[in-house]
Enzyme design. Structure first.
Site, PDB file in Angstrom:
ATOM      1  N   THR A  46       0.916  -1.252   0.079  1.00 52.08           N
ATOM      2  CA  THR A  46       0.065   0.150   0.048  1.00 52.08           C
ATOM      3  C   THR A  46       0.755   1.331  -0.253  1.00 52.08           C
ATOM      4  OG1 THR A  46      -1.478  -0.915   0.925  1.00 52.08           O
ATOM      5  CG2 THR A  46      -1.685   1.219   0.892  1.00 52.08           C
ATOM      6  N   ASP A  51      -6.666  -2.587  -3.602  1.00 54.16           N
ATOM      7  CA  ASP A  51      -5.846  -4.400  -2.606  1.00 54.16           C
ATOM      8  C   ASP A  51      -6.975  -5.642  -2.873  1.00 54.16           C
ATOM      9  OD1 ASP A  51      -4.678  -5.103  -0.535  1.00 54.16           O
ATOM     10  OD2 ASP A  51      -5.308  -3.903   1.570  1.00 54.16           O
ATOM     11  N   THR A  88      -1.637 -10.835  -2.084  1.00 53.37           N
ATOM     12  CA  THR A  88      -0.481 -12.207  -0.847  1.00 53.37           C
ATOM     13  C   THR A  88      -1.286 -13.351  -1.351  1.00 53.37           C
ATOM     14  OG1 THR A  88      -2.606 -12.359   0.879  1.00 53.37           O
ATOM     15  CG2 THR A  88      -1.194 -10.422   1.165  1.00 53.37           C
TER      16      THR A  88
END
Length: 347
Positions: free
Chosen positions: A67, A111, A160
């Site tokens: 981020t 995200d 991730t």
């Protein structure tokens, strides 16, 4: 609730009123040197050409600065950044609203991009490739399709779980960067920088101890730095030395390798209850009263990285390092299993 927000590319303030510990330029950003050097080149080249930067995919374990890097990229480009997440885009209209409000060369930060709905992902393909939005109206024979041109923008996706991205989506990113866990030296520099921003005095050996228990992750380092600050303020003179750091981390049940209560609970169950395994994920989760998803996504990755456990087709097994760390001597069953694994590795 609106999941989207514009972020000013200046000094950020966190919810608790502290000046954000996030760096705002590449020069302030510590670590990830190769990724940072390449991104500097890509950003400089796109600015020189007056073009939007190619779409960027940032992937790696949580807390490593994905981020932060996205905000730095937007800041270095001199453009606005709009922030949302995969789960936050529920309908095509949400995505259309985001894309049509982007100005030329703006950045859209997405995200948890691996959690995008498949139908939303299909709409994103032409937006990324052709900077166009295909809108269908009507149904059946009367259906029509309208193509709406978009301003050229940069999508920065963060995940991730890169393996969960579909091939067509992954292939549309021109820049793909993997972020790695941080070295102890980089974490020490991060801790000292954060302490300075928080107006905390911290000794070199305290910074080193705190960094060593941060699991190679800046987010964890900054979080426990704030908690150690609390201990120093209440139990000492406010300055962080090695003694107060060790006491605070021990009281928070963070051991010298950065393992916390849940990590030790999982290891202990695998080593003691299941004699080193193998143990199935659901069985292991039930034994420690934990959600299987939490074990798989939150607890296990660091234990695997340390070489404490392994995932096998038969279940989870504890490796020799886990027995050593807990100070437990492997029983006959575990010893046979470890010997078999050692022979297999040598072959």
């Amino acid at each position: 609730m609106d999941n989207n927000r514009f972020i000013a590319n200046r000094e950020l303030v966190t919810d608790d009123g502290d000046v954000s510990l996030r760096p705002t330029t590449f020069d302030e950003y510590i670590g990830q040197e190769k990724v940072k050097a390449n991104l500097k080149v890509y950003v400089a080249a796109s600015k020189a050409r007056g073009e939007a930067l190619d779409h960027v995919l940032l992937y790696g374990p949580p807390g490593l600065g994905k981020t932060t890097l996205s905000h730095i990229i937007a800041s270095e480009l001199g453009v606005e950044i709009k922030v949302t997440s995969g789960p936050g885009i529920e309908r095509a209209a949400n995505l259309a609203s985001l894309l049509t409000n982007l100005q030329e060369r703006d950045v859209l930060f997405l995200d948890e991009i691996h959690r995008l709905n498949h139908s939303i992902e299909e709409i994103l393909y032409p937006a990324m490739e052709d900077f166009a939005l295909d809108i269908s109206t009507g149904k059946g024979a009367g259906a029509t399709s309208l193509r709406l041109n978009l301003n050229k923008f940069t999508l920065i996706g963060a995940t991730t779980r890169a393996g969960m991205l579909t091939g067509p989506l992954r292939d549309r990113f021109g820049v793909i960067c993997r972020l790695e866990p941080y070295s102890a030296d980089d974490l020490i520099r991060i801790v000292k920088r954060s302490a300075k921003l928080l107006k905390i005095t911290i000794s070199d050996d305290a910074a080193r101890e705190l960094a060593s228990r941060s699991r190679g992750t800046p987010r964890i380092a900054n979080r426990i730095l704030k908690r150690v600050r609390d201990f120093a303020q209440v139990m000492s003179d406010g300055n962080i030395d090695l003694a107060i750091t060790v006491k605070a981390l021990n009281d928070m049940e963070i051991d010298p390798l950065g393992l916390d209560y849940n990590d030790i609970k999982l290891l202990s169950a695998l080593v003691e209850k299941f004699e080193g395994g193998p143990a199935g994920l659901d069985t292991l989760a039930a034994s420690i009263n934990e959600d299987p998803g939490t074990i798989e996504d939150v607890i296990e990755p660091y234990l695997i990285q340390l070489g404490f456990i392994a995932r096998t087709p038969r279940g989870r097994i504890a490796l020799k390092a886990a027995f050593d760390h807990l100070g437990v001597r492997p029983g006959n069953r575990a010893s046979e299993q470890l010997s078999f694994l050692t022979v297999g590795e040598n072959e």
